[in-house]
Design an enzyme around this catalytic site. Structure first.
Site, PDB file in Angstrom:
ATOM      1  N   ASN A  91     -11.941 -26.955  -3.310  1.00  0.00           N
ATOM      2  CA  ASN A  91     -12.289 -27.957  -4.311  1.00  0.00           C
ATOM      3  C   ASN A  91     -13.767 -27.959  -4.688  1.00  0.00           C
ATOM      4  O   ASN A  91     -14.125 -28.426  -5.777  1.00  0.00           O
ATOM      5  CB  ASN A  91     -11.882 -29.343  -3.787  1.00  0.00           C
ATOM      6  CG  ASN A  91     -12.475 -30.469  -4.603  1.00  0.00           C
ATOM      7  OD1 ASN A  91     -12.005 -30.770  -5.696  1.00  0.00           O
ATOM      8  ND2 ASN A  91     -13.534 -31.090  -4.095  1.00  0.00           N
ATOM      9  N   TYR A 155     -19.999 -22.320 -16.440  1.00  0.00           N
ATOM     10  CA  TYR A 155     -18.878 -23.059 -15.872  1.00  0.00           C
ATOM     11  C   TYR A 155     -17.548 -22.443 -16.285  1.00  0.00           C
ATOM     12  O   TYR A 155     -16.643 -22.263 -15.456  1.00  0.00           O
ATOM     13  CB  TYR A 155     -18.962 -24.520 -16.316  1.00  0.00           C
ATOM     14  CG  TYR A 155     -17.998 -25.443 -15.606  1.00  0.00           C
ATOM     15  CD1 TYR A 155     -18.198 -25.779 -14.268  1.00  0.00           C
ATOM     16  CD2 TYR A 155     -16.908 -25.986 -16.268  1.00  0.00           C
ATOM     17  CE1 TYR A 155     -17.316 -26.632 -13.607  1.00  0.00           C
ATOM     18  CE2 TYR A 155     -16.029 -26.840 -15.617  1.00  0.00           C
ATOM     19  CZ  TYR A 155     -16.237 -27.165 -14.288  1.00  0.00           C
ATOM     20  OH  TYR A 155     -15.367 -28.003 -13.638  1.00  0.00           O
ATOM     21  N   LYS A 159     -14.679 -20.860 -13.754  1.00  0.00           N
ATOM     22  CA  LYS A 159     -13.339 -21.424 -13.618  1.00  0.00           C
ATOM     23  C   LYS A 159     -12.259 -20.474 -14.139  1.00  0.00           C
ATOM     24  O   LYS A 159     -11.129 -20.469 -13.619  1.00  0.00           O
ATOM     25  CB  LYS A 159     -13.273 -22.775 -14.322  1.00  0.00           C
ATOM     26  CG  LYS A 159     -14.147 -23.845 -13.664  1.00  0.00           C
ATOM     27  CD  LYS A 159     -13.777 -24.071 -12.198  1.00  0.00           C
ATOM     28  CE  LYS A 159     -14.533 -25.236 -11.592  1.00  0.00           C
ATOM     29  NZ  LYS A 159     -14.145 -25.514 -10.188  1.00  0.00           N
ATOM     30  N   THR A 190     -15.597 -39.273 -11.930  1.00  0.00           N
ATOM     31  CA  THR A 190     -16.375 -39.038 -10.718  1.00  0.00           C
ATOM     32  C   THR A 190     -17.863 -39.071 -11.058  1.00  0.00           C
ATOM     33  O   THR A 190     -18.255 -39.107 -12.226  1.00  0.00           O
ATOM     34  CB  THR A 190     -16.051 -37.659 -10.109  1.00  0.00           C
ATOM     35  OG1 THR A 190     -16.454 -36.636 -11.038  1.00  0.00           O
ATOM     36  CG2 THR A 190     -14.562 -37.527  -9.812  1.00  0.00           C
TER      37      THR A 190
END
Length: 245
Positions: A91, A155, A159, A190
């Site tokens: 994670n 990013y 991913k 978050t």
């Protein structure tokens, strides 16, 4: 979905806050022995104290997912204590935004180091333990593994690689009983989202909200469980409809 993980051993990286903390709590509530890994020691130890105070079996461990030595030490510890591993939840991740002309190599490589190399090392080092339990890998990808937006070159690269590695792990792991899947969250409420600021994904989400971290956790737990025994090699969007566009 309630699944019984009693007697099972689970590792969660990036487990001190956000989605990782929610994953750690849910697996523990479902009966697992959870090893929660992170660099945020104050948050990690506070989470351990809270969960163990509720009678749950959680151990926090300082761990750098980019460190081969840290993975070797963890695997040695798990081998001694448990002999096998039922679920690995990769994670841990970071996000950094810059458009291609303004990006620099050091920042680009830092994102790939955590988000991609960290996932590879987790699978690579834990493979034998997972095979011993016919265990499950659940990697955290992102809707930006298949989509993108200006500023997300690092990013998105990281991913997209996670999605591809997950498929490879599923093919290689199948003869050993190892399943590998990934979740692709959209907007999740978050601290990382707060740090990031304005969210294009949030604005384009048909359900018109971000997910609570626990909404991601229940999908992760399903994929790690025997209820998903014939599910491997898939990327599951958990994005409130964003990827339906």
């Amino acid at each position: 979905m309630a699944t019984d993980f009693t007697g099972k051993t689970v590792v969660v990286t990036g487990g001190a806050r956000g989605q990782g903390a929610a994953h750690t709590a849910l697996f523990a509530e479902l009966g697992a022995t959870v090893h929660s890994l992170d660099l945020l020691d104050d948050l990690g130890t506070a989470l351990q104290k809270d969960l163990t105070g509720r009678g749950l079996d959680v151990t926090y461990r300082h761990h750098d997912v980019t460190s081969e030595a840290d993975w070797d030490a963890l695997v040695a510890h798990l081998g001694e204590r448990h002999g096998s591993l039922d679920a690995l939840v990769n994670n841990a991740g970071i996000v950094h935004t810059a458009e291609i002309p303004e990006e620099n190599l050091a920042r680009f490589q830092q994102v790939l180091s955590v988000n991609t190399t960290g996932v590879f090392l987790g699978m690579n080092k834990c493979w034998a333990l997972l095979a011993g339990a016919r265990g499950s890998i659940v990697n955290t990808a992102s809707v930006y593994g298949l989509h993108s937006n200006p500023g997300y070159v690092a990013y998105t690269a990281s991913k997209a690689a996670v999605v591809g590695m997950t498929r490879t792990a599923a093919i290689e792991g199948a003869p050993l009983g190892i399943r590998a899947n990934c979740v692709s969250p959209g907007t999740v409420q978050t601290q990382q989202l707060a740090d990031e600021g304005r969210s294009y994904v949030r604005e384009a989400t048909p359900m018109d909200r971000g997910a609570a971290p626990s909404e991601i956790s229940h999908v992760v737990a399903f994929l790690a469980s025997p209820a998903a025994s014939f599910v491997t090699g898939v990327e599951v969007p958990v994005d409130g409809g964003f990827s339906a566009h």
